[in-house]
Write a protein that holds these residues in place. Structure first.
Motif, PDB file in Angstrom:
ATOM      1  N   LYS A  34       0.872  -1.180   0.047  1.00 54.64           N
ATOM      2  CA  LYS A  34      -0.044  -0.067   0.136  1.00 54.64           C
ATOM      3  C   LYS A  34       0.682   1.199  -0.192  1.00 54.64           C
ATOM      4  N   GLY A  35       0.385   2.230  -0.808  1.00 54.63           N
ATOM      5  CA  GLY A  35       1.062   3.552  -0.811  1.00 54.63           C
ATOM      6  C   GLY A  35       0.662   4.447   0.492  1.00 54.63           C
ATOM      7  N   ASP A  36       1.085   5.600   0.025  1.00 55.84           N
ATOM      8  CA  ASP A  36       0.969   6.810   1.126  1.00 55.84           C
ATOM      9  C   ASP A  36      -0.461   7.314   1.334  1.00 55.84           C
ATOM     10  N   LEU A  37      -1.264   7.062   0.285  1.00 55.12           N
ATOM     11  CA  LEU A  37      -2.799   7.592   0.340  1.00 55.12           C
ATOM     12  C   LEU A  37      -3.500   6.564   0.307  1.00 55.12           C
ATOM     13  N   SER A  38      -4.348   6.238   1.387  1.00 54.95           N
ATOM     14  CA  SER A  38      -5.335   5.295   1.588  1.00 54.95           C
ATOM     15  C   SER A  38      -6.318   5.039   0.549  1.00 54.95           C
ATOM     16  N   SER A  39      -6.594   3.877   0.180  1.00 53.38           N
ATOM     17  CA  SER A  39      -7.323   3.670  -1.054  1.00 53.38           C
ATOM     18  C   SER A  39      -8.267   2.437  -0.685  1.00 53.38           C
ATOM     19  N   GLU A  40      -9.386   2.323  -1.292  1.00 50.57           N
ATOM     20  CA  GLU A  40     -10.424   1.147  -1.215  1.00 50.57           C
ATOM     21  C   GLU A  40     -10.091   0.277  -2.308  1.00 50.57           C
ATOM     22  N   SER A  41      -9.071   0.568  -3.340  1.00 46.40           N
ATOM     23  CA  SER A  41      -8.901  -0.427  -4.237  1.00 46.40           C
ATOM     24  C   SER A  41      -7.846  -1.547  -3.887  1.00 46.40           C
ATOM     25  N   THR A  42      -7.793  -2.342  -4.657  1.00 41.43           N
ATOM     26  CA  THR A  42      -6.867  -3.366  -4.521  1.00 41.43           C
ATOM     27  C   THR A  42      -6.142  -3.828  -5.920  1.00 41.43           C
ATOM     28  N   VAL A  43      -5.010  -4.419  -5.650  1.00 44.72           N
ATOM     29  CA  VAL A  43      -4.005  -4.752  -6.832  1.00 44.72           C
ATOM     30  C   VAL A  43      -3.428  -6.263  -6.701  1.00 44.72           C
ATOM     31  N   THR A  53       4.817 -10.356 -14.450  1.00 43.60           N
ATOM     32  CA  THR A  53       5.609  -9.229 -14.564  1.00 43.60           C
ATOM     33  C   THR A  53       5.042  -8.148 -15.234  1.00 43.60           C
ATOM     34  N   GLU A  54       4.444  -8.182 -16.245  1.00 43.89           N
ATOM     35  CA  GLU A  54       3.816  -7.362 -17.097  1.00 43.89           C
ATOM     36  C   GLU A  54       2.684  -6.643 -16.759  1.00 43.89           C
ATOM     37  N   HIS A  55       2.038  -7.266 -15.754  1.00 47.70           N
ATOM     38  CA  HIS A  55       0.373  -6.911 -15.648  1.00 47.70           C
ATOM     39  C   HIS A  55       0.215  -6.647 -14.103  1.00 47.70           C
ATOM     40  N   PHE A  56      -0.245  -5.291 -14.031  1.00 43.90           N
ATOM     41  CA  PHE A  56      -0.692  -4.926 -12.622  1.00 43.90           C
ATOM     42  C   PHE A  56      -1.958  -4.141 -12.555  1.00 43.90           C
ATOM     43  N   PRO A  57      -3.054  -5.072 -12.556  1.00 47.05           N
ATOM     44  CA  PRO A  57      -4.446  -4.257 -12.493  1.00 47.05           C
ATOM     45  C   PRO A  57      -4.913  -3.828 -11.126  1.00 47.05           C
ATOM     46  N   LEU A  58      -5.602  -2.839 -11.340  1.00 50.66           N
ATOM     47  CA  LEU A  58      -6.188  -2.250 -10.143  1.00 50.66           C
ATOM     48  C   LEU A  58      -7.663  -2.505 -10.106  1.00 50.66           C
ATOM     49  N   THR A  59      -8.190  -2.760  -8.882  1.00 49.40           N
ATOM     50  CA  THR A  59      -9.802  -3.147  -8.963  1.00 49.40           C
ATOM     51  C   THR A  59     -10.393  -2.262  -7.746  1.00 49.40           C
ATOM     52  N   LEU A  60     -11.759  -1.693  -8.177  1.00 49.87           N
ATOM     53  CA  LEU A  60     -12.559  -1.329  -7.101  1.00 49.87           C
ATOM     54  C   LEU A  60     -13.786  -2.319  -7.162  1.00 49.87           C
ATOM     55  N   GLU A  61     -14.009  -2.924  -5.909  1.00 51.33           N
ATOM     56  CA  GLU A  61     -15.092  -3.754  -5.835  1.00 51.33           C
ATOM     57  C   GLU A  61     -16.612  -2.945  -5.814  1.00 51.33           C
ATOM     58  N   SER A  62     -16.596  -1.749  -5.463  1.00 55.80           N
ATOM     59  CA  SER A  62     -17.824  -1.149  -5.223  1.00 55.80           C
ATOM     60  C   SER A  62     -17.502   0.264  -5.626  1.00 55.80           C
ATOM     61  N   ALA A  63     -17.679   0.899  -6.723  1.00 59.54           N
ATOM     62  CA  ALA A  63     -17.146   2.172  -7.042  1.00 59.54           C
ATOM     63  C   ALA A  63     -18.203   3.274  -6.502  1.00 59.54           C
ATOM     64  N   ARG A  64     -17.712   4.478  -5.997  1.00 56.20           N
ATOM     65  CA  ARG A  64     -18.270   5.594  -5.364  1.00 56.20           C
ATOM     66  C   ARG A  64     -18.028   6.810  -6.029  1.00 56.20           C
ATOM     67  N   PRO A  65     -18.781   7.774  -6.036  1.00 52.51           N
ATOM     68  CA  PRO A  65     -18.394   9.107  -6.619  1.00 52.51           C
ATOM     69  C   PRO A  65     -16.955   9.588  -5.982  1.00 52.51           C
ATOM     70  N   SER A  66     -16.728   9.375  -4.698  1.00 51.58           N
ATOM     71  CA  SER A  66     -15.525   9.743  -4.178  1.00 51.58           C
ATOM     72  C   SER A  66     -14.417   9.113  -4.967  1.00 51.58           C
ATOM     73  N   HIS A  67     -14.700   8.072  -5.752  1.00 51.14           N
ATOM     74  CA  HIS A  67     -13.461   7.497  -6.480  1.00 51.14           C
ATOM     75  C   HIS A  67     -13.413   8.097  -7.746  1.00 51.14           C
ATOM     76  N   THR A  68     -14.150   9.224  -8.115  1.00 48.38           N
ATOM     77  CA  THR A  68     -13.797   9.726  -9.226  1.00 48.38           C
ATOM     78  C   THR A  68     -12.413  10.621  -9.325  1.00 48.38           C
ATOM     79  N   SER A  69     -11.480  10.386 -10.132  1.00 48.59           N
ATOM     80  CA  SER A  69     -10.369  10.707 -10.178  1.00 48.59           C
ATOM     81  C   SER A  69      -9.629  10.004 -11.699  1.00 48.59           C
TER      82      SER A  69
END
Lengths: 115, 110
Positions: free
Chosen positions: A57-66, A71-87
């Motif tokens: 995990k990085g510096d900013l708390s996030s509800e996402s998972t990775v 090696t070549e693939h690093f997907p990011l998943t949000l299980e239940s998106a909310r308006p606060s995830h807009t970015s």
């Protein structure tokens, strides 16, 4: 030109949906990162990986998972998106080690809007 | 619409002028610093780096200056061109990750 690709570039979805942002690089880099960036603002590290089966995990708390199964693939998943995830979500990779240890190669970003 | 620019310090210059973009960093233990350029709709791109044991480093048309006493970093761009218009970020390396500062928008008019 860096060989790191993100899909989708733009995504508009409704609240509660599950989404996965894809990131792939063809440079054989071990280290990969996800940054979150709001318009006109600085980048905040949310996840990174040293290599296969490594995720941190990085510096900013996030509800996402990775995950890092390849090696070549690093997907990011949000299980239940909310308006606060807009970015914008930026994926990057770097060599370990390298003479320019701060040189990250960035994708063009995935701009997510949650309604 | 988007609020890009409302949060960013902006430097407006004429083509051919020299530009100086400043950055204050926070951690005196940081040992490595980098400048990135981000064009609209793209990810950041590495410009130049400097280690903490140096005061100055030059690249092609760019120079980075580091003042550790006041924790200040600057990027100088010589003979600024319209293609230099972008947002510029400084970043400091702490442990094994980079921490980015707030950006500065550089606008170059012909």
């Amino acid at each position: 030109e860096a060989d790191i690709y993100q899909t989708p570039r733009y995504l508009v979805i409704g609240t509660g949906k599950k989404i996965t942002l894809e990131c792939s690089q063809t440079m054989g880099h071990d280290k990969m990162y996800w940054y979150q960036q709001d318009p006109g603002m600085e980048l905040h590290l949310i996840h990174y990986s040293y290599g296969v089966n490594s995720t941190e995990k990085g510096d900013l708390s996030s509800e996402s998972t990775v995950s890092r199964i390849r090696t070549e693939h690093f997907p990011l998943t949000l299980e239940s998106a909310r308006p606060s995830h807009t970015s914008q979500y930026l994926c990057a990779s770097s060599r370990i080690p390298g003479p320019r240890t701060g040189e990250l190669f960035f994708g063009e970003g995935s701009r997510l809007t949650v309604l | 619409g988007e609020s890009v620019g409302l949060h960013l310090p902006t430097l407006s210059v004429q083509e051919g002028d020299n530009s100086i973009i400043n950055c204050a960093y926070s951690n005196s233990a940081s040992d490595y610093f980098i400048w990135y350029k981000q064009e609209s709709g793209k990810g950041p791109q590495f410009i130049i780096d400097i280690r903490s044991n140096m005061d100055k480093r030059q690249g092609q048309r760019v120079t980075v200056l580091l003042n550790k006493t006041v924790k200040h970093l600057s990027l100088q761009i010589a003979a600024t061109q319209p293609g230099d218009s972008a947002v510029y970020f400084c970043a400091e390396k702490r442990y094994s990750t980079l921490t980015f500062g707030k950006g500065t928008m550089l606008l170059v008019s012909p």
